[in-house]
Design an enzyme around this catalytic site. Sequence first.
Site, PDB file in Angstrom:
ATOM      1  N   ASP A 183      -2.830  -6.182  -6.525  1.00 53.09           N
ATOM      2  CA  ASP A 183      -3.673  -6.296  -5.340  1.00 53.09           C
ATOM      3  C   ASP A 183      -2.854  -7.008  -4.268  1.00 53.09           C
ATOM      4  O   ASP A 183      -2.309  -8.088  -4.512  1.00 53.09           O
ATOM      5  CB  ASP A 183      -4.929  -7.097  -5.677  1.00 53.09           C
ATOM      6  N   GLY A 198       4.456   7.154  -2.026  1.00 47.68           N
ATOM      7  CA  GLY A 198       5.828   6.817  -1.673  1.00 47.68           C
ATOM      8  C   GLY A 198       6.510   7.679  -0.640  1.00 47.68           C
ATOM      9  O   GLY A 198       7.746   7.683  -0.571  1.00 47.68           O
ATOM     10  N   GLY A 199       5.760   8.378   0.205  1.00 48.08           N
ATOM     11  CA  GLY A 199       6.397   9.160   1.253  1.00 48.08           C
ATOM     12  C   GLY A 199       7.230   8.284   2.183  1.00 48.08           C
ATOM     13  O   GLY A 199       8.404   8.567   2.434  1.00 48.08           O
ATOM     14  N   CYS A 206       0.848  -1.207   0.000  1.00 50.83           N
ATOM     15  CA  CYS A 206       0.000   0.000   0.000  1.00 50.83           C
ATOM     16  C   CYS A 206       0.879   1.250   0.000  1.00 50.83           C
ATOM     17  O   CYS A 206       0.693   2.180   0.787  1.00 50.83           O
ATOM     18  CB  CYS A 206      -0.938   0.022   1.199  1.00 50.83           C
ATOM     19  N   CYS A 236      -3.269   5.750   9.765  1.00 54.74           N
ATOM     20  CA  CYS A 236      -3.366   7.183  10.100  1.00 54.74           C
ATOM     21  C   CYS A 236      -4.771   7.450  10.642  1.00 54.74           C
ATOM     22  O   CYS A 236      -5.470   8.347  10.189  1.00 54.74           O
ATOM     23  CB  CYS A 236      -3.056   8.067   8.892  1.00 54.74           C
TER      24      CYS A 236
END
Length: 451
Positions: free
Chosen positions: A317, A270-271, A266, A388
Site C-alpha cells: 500500500d 508497468g507501461g 501505482c 488519465c
Amino acid sequence: MTAPLMDDVRSLAYRLLLQMDKRPAHPDRLLRVALGRNPALDPRDRALLTELVYGVLRWRRRLDWHARVLSEGKKIDADVLVLLRLGLYQILFLTKIPAHAAVHETVEVAKTAHGKRVVGFVNAVLRRTLRLGDAWPWPDPRHDPVAYLAVMTSHPEWFAEYALKRWGLEEAYAVLSANNEPAGTTCRVNVLKVHRDEVIRWFRERNVAVEPSPVLPEAVRMGALRMDVGACDPFVQGWIQVQDEASQMVSLVVDPKPGERLLDLCAGFGGKTTHCAALMGNDGEVVAVDREAWKLEALRENADRQGIRCITVTAADVLELDPAKTGLFDRVLVDAPCTGFGVLRRNPDIKWRRAARSPYRASLTQKAFLRQAARFVRRGGILVYATCTIFELENHGVAEGFSRDFPDWVLESAADVLPESCRAMTDGPYLSTWPHRHGMDGFFAARWRRL
C-alpha cells in the site's frame, strides 16, 4: 469444427453485457476470456463480438433514450433493457447489418433467455424503430442543453452538466463526442532492442498500415488491425509496447537519467515503468510499487519481454511505505488512481461507473498519495504527479494545492523537458492532452523539483 452462427455471437454479447450491467467488470478482460473459450469464432465473428460489446457500452445513454421513447415511458426490466440496447445498437449504428436481420437475430436471443411476453415486447419495440426511421423527438439544445449533450453524445447527465458549465455547448459537444471515437493503436518502440524503422518495416511487409508518430520519435501509429498485437512477433520479442502517446509523454516529463534511482508508485502493469527504464538505458534502479501483486507479476513479465533488468517490484500500500526502509530516490512518479475520464475512448464502461462526487473523492486519495510520494524524493530530486482524467479537481486542483502547501518544492514547466513537437500539449506548466484536440488520450502531469 464449424464457426458459430451469428445469433450465437449475439447471445454471447448479451451475456457479457448482462454481466457488466449487474457487476462492474473490465470489458477487455471479459472479452479475452470469452474469446479464449470460443476458439472456433472466425475473425469476423470475433470482430463483431467486440464491436457489439464496446458499441453498446459506448452508446448506452442514447440507446436507453431510444428505448424509453419506443416503450412510451413504460418500466423496462434491467435484463430486457440490456437486450434492447443490443438490438437498437445494431439497427441504429451498424449500417453493414440489415435492420430486419438485426431485429430477427435479437428476437432469437430473446427466445433463448425470456418468455413469450418479453419476446413479443422486444419484437414490437425493435420493429417500431424501423418504422420511425429518422423521425426521433431529439432533445432541443436551446431548451435543455444538458439533456441534448447527454443523449446525443451518450454521457451521464451529471457529466454533461459539468461539461456545459466548463466549456459551453460547442466545445462540450466536441469533448464528449471525441470520447465516442474508437481509439487507434499506438505502440512505443523499445529502443533497447530495435530501431523504429525496423518495426515499421515489419508491419508494412504484412500489409498493416503503420506510420511514425508525428509527435514522438519512439512511437508508431497503426491503422485498422486484423491481428492480435499481443501475439505478433514484434510484441513477443519485446520490440514494442502498446501505449498511447499521451501516456508516453508522462515518462518524458519524469525525464529519468542513466544511473539514477526511480520510484514508480501505482505502477500497475508497468507501461510507464518500462518506458522510464528504457529512457535510463536499462542503467540504474527502478522500484515499482503496486498493491495488486498480480499486476506486478504481469509487470515482471512485461519487463522480461523487453529485456529490462533494472526493475524490482514491491507489493505494498503506497500510504504504508516507509522512506527509512526504501531510501530516497532521484525521481518519483505517482501515477495516481483517478476517475479515468481521459481514456473513455478505450474504456467506455467507466462513464457508467462514476458519479458526480467521484472526482472529489478521487482528489482526496490523490492528495494523500502525492504528499506521501514527496517523502521519498531526495533534495534536488524530481516529483511527477500524473492522471488519465480531465477533471480540474483531480488535476490542477491537486497540483496547485501541493504547490501551495509545500513551498520548498519548485513547480517546473513540462514543456522544458518535452520534445518540441509536444510543447503545444501543455497548459501553463502542466502536460495536458485531450482526445478532441490532439487525437490521443486525456492525460495530465505536473513536475516539481525539491529544493
